[in-house]
Design a protein around this motif. Structure first.
Motif, PDB file in Angstrom:
ATOM      1  N   UNK A  60      34.489  33.600  42.444  1.00 57.66           N
ATOM      2  CA  UNK A  60      35.275  34.557  43.227  1.00 57.66           C
ATOM      3  C   UNK A  60      34.914  35.983  42.845  1.00 57.66           C
ATOM      4  N   UNK A  61      34.940  36.889  43.834  1.00 56.71           N
ATOM      5  CA  UNK A  61      34.714  38.312  43.546  1.00 56.71           C
ATOM      6  C   UNK A  61      35.994  38.964  43.046  1.00 56.71           C
ATOM      7  N   UNK A  62      37.112  38.498  43.579  1.00 63.78           N
ATOM      8  CA  UNK A  62      38.411  39.071  43.202  1.00 63.78           C
ATOM      9  C   UNK A  62      39.373  37.906  42.952  1.00 63.78           C
ATOM     10  N   UNK A  63      40.094  37.942  41.840  1.00 63.29           N
ATOM     11  CA  UNK A  63      41.089  36.904  41.563  1.00 63.29           C
ATOM     12  C   UNK A  63      42.465  37.546  41.450  1.00 63.29           C
ATOM     13  N   UNK A  64      43.394  37.029  42.250  1.00 63.24           N
ATOM     14  CA  UNK A  64      44.752  37.581  42.253  1.00 63.24           C
ATOM     15  C   UNK A  64      45.725  36.488  41.846  1.00 63.24           C
ATOM     16  N   UNK A  65      46.538  36.773  40.848  1.00 63.41           N
ATOM     17  CA  UNK A  65      47.614  35.839  40.502  1.00 63.41           C
ATOM     18  C   UNK A  65      48.840  36.262  41.295  1.00 63.41           C
ATOM     19  N   UNK A  66      49.344  35.353  42.114  1.00 67.29           N
ATOM     20  CA  UNK A  66      50.485  35.648  42.975  1.00 67.29           C
ATOM     21  C   UNK A  66      51.718  34.951  42.403  1.00 67.29           C
ATOM     22  N   UNK A  67      52.685  35.748  41.967  1.00 69.44           N
ATOM     23  CA  UNK A  67      53.866  35.161  41.333  1.00 69.44           C
ATOM     24  C   UNK A  67      55.083  35.351  42.225  1.00 69.44           C
ATOM     25  N   UNK A  68      55.699  34.266  42.641  1.00 65.18           N
ATOM     26  CA  UNK A  68      56.920  34.349  43.429  1.00 65.18           C
ATOM     27  C   UNK A  68      58.114  34.354  42.501  1.00 65.18           C
ATOM     28  N   UNK A  69      59.108  35.190  42.791  1.00 67.31           N
ATOM     29  CA  UNK A  69      60.348  35.138  42.024  1.00 67.31           C
ATOM     30  C   UNK A  69      61.483  35.551  42.950  1.00 67.31           C
TER      31      UNK A  69
END
Ligand code: HEC
Ligand SMILES: [Cu+2]
Length: 374
Positions: free
Chosen positions: A125-134
């Motif tokens: 991946x060129x960009x990695x995003x951690x998506x956290x729902x709360x």
């Protein structure tokens, strides 16, 4: 108005609603057009199955209608007792399943390729995003850069026509790059859903799900939480801002500069006045804490403690700093020490100690937080 005129008027207004164009663009009949290859493939699959289903429906209803009219009792029709002995009666038992299987395999053939791509993690991946729902906001961590974005729904006054769809800080992503999303949650199940750019997987506490995309077109793409997650479920919209790689780099540089300036400010030995801390603390509180403890500090009885008049928020400062820094394990109160810097923590704690008639008069300094961190 006569009855038939009334029916005509209702029909006309219905047609107007459906075909009135731009004003009703958001209420389109079909899904929004995808802007990434894999979601496009899924969209095409949806169109294929819808077309097949429509054709089957028309054929079946046609046959049923024909049979009802042609073979009706009032015409004196008598059931053919030897139908099963005719060539059609014999072979249709074989023919129909073969046709059904053929249709199934046509759909499955295209679907297999899409499914294989969904699970394809082999490319870098060129960009990695951690998506956290709360409950009830989204947090985005750019894993390759030191950027963290908290995305809250905008209140009605600020959102205007985009109420329930607009956020304060959108997720900014570059176009034409392989983007990897890591989905997780901090409290209950959520699901990050922006159908135009990526397919959906659940956000599960303590577990990481992965999806990927490659956005081909600049633009603003909207979505929402797609997993009933509590009373605020409808209030966690998603906005993705897709920009060219150049603009993305510029945006990133600016974010890092702002973060650096904030870190430098937090690290300086400046002694802050109570009013300065209160001013900053209010917005930090409303962004990070009000989801549970509420804007007016009343919490939710039995679930989230009230901070207005709370023993901890009006008592020993060290205990107050400790619970905010370290959280309380086994409860929804998370450790904020890793998420907010010393100045932000000092400001939010000062705010809690003085807002809503807590009036302790305390001004907690960044230095107090620093020493409490040990
Ligand atoms: C996801 C919900 C949630 C969020 C967000 C949250 N808290 Fe809490 N907080 C809790 C819960 C639950 C407790 C009670 C923990 C316990 O059982 O002792 C708590 C307890 C506290 C207490 C102790 C209150 C008392 O009288 O017991 C303070 C102070 C506090 N939180 C401050 C904050 C601050 C500051 C923030 C934002 C930076 C924040 N909280 C964000 C859920 C939350
Ligand atoms: Cu949710």
């Amino acid at each position: 108005m006569s009855k038939s005129k009334m029916i005509l008027a209702v029909l006309a207004s219905l047609m107007l609603t459906i075909f009135a164009g731009s004003a009703y663009a958001d209420y389109a009949l079909n899904f929004p057009e995808p802007v990434a290859p894999l979601p496009q493939q899924m969209y095409d699959l949806h169109m294929l199955t819808t077309k097949i289903a429509t054709i089957i429906m028309i054929v079946v209803i046609g046959i049923v209608a024909y049979a009802i009219i042609t073979f009706r009792k009032s015409k004196g029709y008598e059931a053919d007792q030897n139908f099963h002995k005719s060539a059609f009666g014999t072979w249709s038992w074989l023919l129909v399943p073969v046709i059904v299987l053929g249709i199934d395999l046509t759909i499955a053939g295209s679907a297999t390729d899409a499914l294989k791509q969904v699970e394809d993690y082999s490319q870098k991946a060129d960009v990695t995003i951690k998506v956290i729902g709360s409950q009830w906001k989204w947090t985005y961590e750019y894993m390759d850069d030191d950027i963290r974005i908290v995305s809250n729904m905008l209140p009605k006054e600020q959102a205007g026509d985009d109420y329930l769809r607009a956020v304060d800080n959108p997720l900014v992503l570059p176009t034409n790059k392989r983007i990897r999303f890591l989905h997780t949650a901090s409290d209950v199940l959520h699901a990050w859903w922006v159908p135009q750019i990526v397919y959906k997987k659940d956000s599960i506490p303590g577990y990481i799900n992965e999806t990927w995309t490659n956005i081909e077109k600049e633009g603003t793409y909207r979505g929402q939480c797609a997993e009933i997650c509590g009373t605020g479920h409808a209030f966690m919209p998603i906005v993705v801002e897709a920009v060219s790689p150049e603009k993305y780099e510029a945006w990133k540089a600016e974010q890092l500069m702002v973060a650096q300036a904030a870190a430098a400010e937090a690290a300086s030995d400046k002694v802050w006045s109570k009013d300065e801390l209160m001013g900053r603390g209010e917005s930090i509180y409303n962004t990070n804490c009000a989801g549970c403890h509420q804007v007016n500090g009343t919490g939710m009885p039995g679930v989230f403690p009230a901070l207005a008049g709370s023993k901890i928020a009006t008592g020993d400062i060290a205990a107050h700093i400790e619970i905010v820094l370290d959280g309380k394990s086994g409860t929804a109160m998370s450790a904020w020490g890793a998420q907010l810097n010393d100045l932000e923590l000092a400001a939010v704690i000062t705010y809690e100690r003085n807002a809503w008639d807590n009036n302790t008069g305390d001004a907690v300094q960044p230095a107090d937080i620093k020493s409490a961190r040990k």
